[in-house]
Design an enzyme around this catalytic site. Structure first.
Site, PDB file in Angstrom:
ATOM      1  N   CYS A  73       2.188  44.572  39.924  1.00  0.00           N
ATOM      2  CA  CYS A  73       3.298  45.320  40.517  1.00  0.00           C
ATOM      3  C   CYS A  73       2.909  46.792  40.539  1.00  0.00           C
ATOM      4  CB  CYS A  73       4.561  45.116  39.683  1.00  0.00           C
ATOM      5  SG  CYS A  73       5.972  46.076  40.260  1.00  0.00           S
ATOM      6  N   CYS A 183       2.269  47.596  47.666  1.00  0.00           N
ATOM      7  CA  CYS A 183       3.282  46.783  46.977  1.00  0.00           C
ATOM      8  C   CYS A 183       2.833  45.341  47.109  1.00  0.00           C
ATOM      9  CB  CYS A 183       4.644  46.979  47.645  1.00  0.00           C
ATOM     10  SG  CYS A 183       5.913  45.799  47.099  1.00  0.00           S
TER      11      CYS A 183
HETATM   12  N1  DGL Z   1       5.999  44.061  43.819  1.00  0.00           N
HETATM   13  C1  DGL Z   1       6.383  45.402  43.470  1.00  0.00           C
HETATM   14  C2  DGL Z   1       5.211  46.356  43.719  1.00  0.00           C
HETATM   15  O1  DGL Z   1       4.058  45.945  43.824  1.00  0.00           O
HETATM   16  C3  DGL Z   1       7.607  45.999  44.113  1.00  0.00           C
HETATM   17  C4  DGL Z   1       8.870  45.282  44.267  1.00  0.00           C
HETATM   18  C5  DGL Z   1      10.073  46.006  43.655  1.00  0.00           C
HETATM   19  O2  DGL Z   1      10.595  46.970  44.242  1.00  0.00           O
HETATM   20  O3  DGL Z   1      10.464  45.567  42.589  1.00  0.00           O
HETATM   21  O4  DGL Z   1       5.412  47.546  43.793  1.00  0.00           O
END
Ligand code: DGL
Length: 275
Positions: A73, A183
């Site tokens: 993330c 993301c």
């Molecule tokens: N998957 C998360 C990232 O890579 C973002 C998603 C969220 O906003 O929680 O930043």
């Protein structure tokens, strides 16, 4: 105590793009995926709140037998990676927007980063830009609401494509030729992006490099027992399991790759605060 495994963490479904990259490299790995869906999205949360959530979840993952932890993330890494490494006893692999390869491969000297608000405004991206973006124009575009659509299983609707078109119109017209996915959720958007981007624009997704780094660390640290179980990918979420399953099925039905996995009970928060 659960068997030795690789732990993969995200706020939601996006980190499964990294799990898929691990699975592509070695389908025998034992992986436990934890998604903090109760607190999704992280993208517009305070850094301190994200840090608390990530540290708490990571501690429980390590107590559950995780031998190497991947924080899949960007938003969580932007807020918490350095703190996390102080608390966690196993190797931690983070993720960041692939600004560096995009900057190294652009011919037009203009690149685009798509990410959450938290990642776009965070120090981590600012540092990446200072280190590798000096001789290129970098358009870092926050995409509020995009990860939410994907979290609900939408990776290709007209609404989603129009959102991408609106955000990418300007950098495309200015000649950007490299797009970095900042993301992990956006890793599911290759089909949608093909419909929006001119053919000459290269897309950079860091999932593969993160998987490679994790497997290198496993070798270096001799965590060989990690690969002794076949096809064993389990997941757990802090929020609603049915909604998560529904989104996984929708993404698969729309052509997104998610490896076979089963719901596991590997996370035991015992007396810890989880909400
Ligand atoms: N998957 C998360 C990232 O890579 C973002 C998603 C969220 O906003 O929680 O930043």
């Amino acid at each position: 105590m659960s068997q030795d495994h690789i732990g993969v963490f995200d706020s939601g479904i996006g980190g499964l793009t990294v799990v898929q990259a691990l699975y592509d490299k070695d389908p025998n790995l034992s992986i436990r995926y934890f998604a903090d869906t109760k607190f999704f999205p992280y993208g517009d949360r305070e850094q301190s709140e994200i840090t608390d959530r990530v540290i708490e979840s990571a501690q429980v993952m390590v107590e559950s037998g995780c031998q190497l932890l991947i924080i899949a993330c960007n938003t969580a890494c932007s807020a918490a990676l350095e703190y996390l490494r102080e608390y966690i006893t196993v190797p931690v692999v983070g993720i960041e927007p692939p600004l560096k390869p995009a900057a190294q491969n652009t011919i037009s000297k203009r690149i685009v980063i798509l990410a959450t608000e938290g990642t776009v405004s965070g120090d981590r991206l600012a540092k990446l830009e200072a280190d590798y973006g000096n001789d290129v124009a970098v358009d870092s575009i926050p995409m509020p609401g995009l990860a939410d659509m994907i979290e609900n299983g939408d990776i290709i609707s007209e609404k989603l494509i129009s959102k991408l078109k609106i955000s990418l119109q300007k950098p495309i017209s200015l000649g950007a030729d490299a797009l970095a996915l900042g993301c992990t959720h956006y890793g599911f958007l290759s089909g949608a992006l093909k419909q929006v981007l001119p053919k000459n624009i290269l897309i950079f997704d860091p999932a593969d490099a993160v998987a490679r780094r994790a497997l290198d660390l496993i070798k270096e640290n001799r965590l060989l027992q990690l690969s002794t179980y076949k096809n064993d990918i389990q997941y757990q979420v802090s929020g609603n399991h049915q909604l998560f399953n529904l989104a996984v099925n929708k993404i698969r039905a729309s052509g997104g790759n998610i490896p076979p996995m089963t719901r596991g009970k590997f996370m035991d928060f015992k007396g810890k605060r989880v909400d």
